[in-house]
Structures are given as structure tokens and as C-alpha cells.
Design an enzyme around this catalytic site. Structure first.
Site, PDB file in Angstrom:
ATOM      1  N   TYR A   1      56.656 -32.770 -13.184  1.00  0.00           N
ATOM      2  CA  TYR A   1      55.720 -31.714 -13.582  1.00  0.00           C
ATOM      3  C   TYR A   1      55.683 -31.592 -15.102  1.00  0.00           C
ATOM      4  O   TYR A   1      54.612 -31.570 -15.715  1.00  0.00           O
ATOM      5  CB  TYR A   1      56.153 -30.389 -12.960  1.00  0.00           C
ATOM      6  CG  TYR A   1      55.319 -29.197 -13.390  1.00  0.00           C
ATOM      7  CD1 TYR A   1      54.138 -28.884 -12.726  1.00  0.00           C
ATOM      8  CD2 TYR A   1      55.712 -28.389 -14.460  1.00  0.00           C
ATOM      9  CE1 TYR A   1      53.361 -27.794 -13.122  1.00  0.00           C
ATOM     10  CE2 TYR A   1      54.950 -27.302 -14.852  1.00  0.00           C
ATOM     11  CZ  TYR A   1      53.780 -27.006 -14.179  1.00  0.00           C
ATOM     12  OH  TYR A   1      53.021 -25.935 -14.572  1.00  0.00           O
TER      13      TYR A   1
ATOM     14  N   SER B   1      51.422 -26.281 -19.756  1.00  0.00           N
ATOM     15  CA  SER B   1      52.558 -25.418 -19.419  1.00  0.00           C
ATOM     16  C   SER B   1      53.562 -25.441 -20.560  1.00  0.00           C
ATOM     17  O   SER B   1      53.675 -26.429 -21.297  1.00  0.00           O
ATOM     18  CB  SER B   1      53.241 -25.904 -18.138  1.00  0.00           C
ATOM     19  OG  SER B   1      54.471 -25.240 -17.920  1.00  0.00           O
TER      20      SER B   1
END
Length: 244
Positions: free
Chosen positions: A156, A142
Site C-alpha cells: 500500500y 496517503s
């Protein structure tokens, strides 16, 4: 040329990028074995999908290892691609971002088991089948793994940064087996779970639009195809130049 049908094992197949990846590989003639913590939905349009679905909770190491044995039994000795797409990004009350000060250790552990540890456990568990097919592993990281993001929480973000580093390590270790390992780092992609306020980010993107799941799936397919036969150990940004 071989008439052998290629096989993909895909985690996080139940929505968004996962759905688009199933569609892309299915259209290219691949057999797709989907992995999700949810049972296969009856309304899903993929032909043969129910027979090629493995229900697994990647946050549970024991369940993950058990699922590997199930998957291996479906492979006939070869796995052409493993795509580690599953990921979770927990939020606080009313969708608040969880930072390093208010994320409890249980949440950190849960996120890392799904987003990080499961990727290497699955690849190691099926390394013989990957080697037999001279296959490819793609880890979905990401843009949040390289900068503080307004919505993605600390657990995350750090799990995705760790996954990027793991990709390099795996490329080094799996290379002698004939297996390539790469990553893609999506930015803001238009799915059903976009966070409120994403439109403000879009205004600052060089391309001035959200990415589409199909565009991410295309990058994944490229890294699993012969077109990328000498690419390994890299992370491709799929974010409309957001990273610049």
C-alpha cells in the site's frame, strides 16, 4: 458564466472519503458518476445515483478498460474532474501489517493495479473529455507514501508513493491539454475502517484529533474548482500536520 452542469467521475465511492466526496460535489450541483467494485446499494440516499453508477473491478485491467468505454458514453464529450480515490490495503492474520518480507507477489500486483495503474489508465482513457472541459485530475495518495506507517502495509505504502510521482508526471504530460493534475495525501481520517491503535497516533498529532472525511472532500473539491486554476503537479497534505 456557463449553466453547464459539471461532471465528476469518482472511484472508491462506496464509503468513507468517497461518500463524503459524493456529498460535497452533489451539494455543489455537480453530476457525480461513481465507480466501485460493488453494485449500487438500494439504501443509498443519492438521487439518481443508481443511473450514475459504474460497477468496475479496478484490479482487472480488462474490466477497467471496458468500464472506460461505459463511462465515456455517459459524458457528452466533457469530463470536468476525475478523482482517483479507490485504494486497498490488505492485512495479514488478525489485521497484521504486511511488510516487504511477507507480502507475496500476487498481493503486490493486486494492490498496484487498484492503487496505481488504474489511475493513469482511467485518465488516459478519458483524456479527450478532460481536455474538452479543461478539467482536473485528483489522485488520493496517503501519508503512508512518505514514511513507514504502523498499520499500512508495504505494498500500500509503495503504491501511494508511486502515485505521488505519477501525479507529477501526469501534470507535466496533461498540462498542454489544459488539464491540471494534483494529489492529496490524507493522514488519519475517521472512517468505519480505522485500525485498532489509531488513538495512539492521534495523541502525537499536532492538532490532537482525527481528520473528518468532509475535510478531505473539501480539499478535493478545491482542487477541482476554479479556485485552484493555476495549481498543478502538487500534493496537498491533509493530515493535521502529521507530516511535520
Amino acid at each position: 458564466m456557463s449553466d453547464e452542469q459539471k461532471i465528476l467521475v469518482l472511484t472508491g465511492a462506496s464509503r468513507g472519503i468517497g461518500h463524503a466526496t459524493v456529498r460535497r460535489f452533489n451539494a455543489e450541483g455537480w453530476r457525480v458518476i461513481t465507480c466501485s467494485r460493488h453494485a449500487f446499494p438500494e439504501e443509498c440516499p443519492w438521487g439518481g445515483g443508481a443511473e450514475n453508477h459504474v460497477q468496475v473491478d479496478l484490479s482487472d485491467p480488462k474490466n477497467t478498460i471496458e468500464a472506460i468505454q461505459d463511462i465515456r458514453g455517459r459524458l457528452n464529450g466533457k469530463l470536468h474532474a476525475l478523482v482517483n480515490n479507490a485504494g486497498i490495503s490488505p492485512k495479514g492474520e488478525e489485521g497484521a501489517r504486511l511488510n516487504t518480507l511477507d507480502t507475496d507477489l500476487r498481493t503486490w500486483g493486486h494492490v498496484f493495479h487498484v492503487n496505481f495503474f488504474a489511475s493513469v489508465v482511467l485518465a488516459r482513457g478519458m483524456r479527450e473529455e478532460l481536455a474538452n472541459a479543461r478539467g482536473s485530475v485528483v489522485n488520493v495518495t496517503s501519508i503512508a507514501g512518505s514514511r513507514v506507517h504502523p498499520f499500512a502495509g508495504a505494498a500500500y505504502a509503495t503504491s501511494k508513493a508511486a502515485l505521488a510521482a505519477l501525479t507529477r508526471e501526469m501534470a507535466h504530460d496533461f498540462g498542454p491539454l489544459g488539464v491540471r493534475v494534483n494529489a492529496i495525501a490524507p493522514g488519519e481520517v475517521e472512517t468505519a475502517i480505522l485500525s485498532p491503535g489509531t488513538d495512539k497516533i492521534v495523541d502525537e498529532l499536532p492538532m490532537r484529533r482525527l481528520g473528518q472525511p468532509e475535510e478531505v472532500a473539501a480539499a478535493i473539491h478545491f482542487l477541482c474548482s476554479d479556485e485552484s486554476s493555476y495549481i498543478s503537479g502538487t500534493e496537498i497534505e491533509v493530515n493535521g500536520a502529521q507530516h511535520v
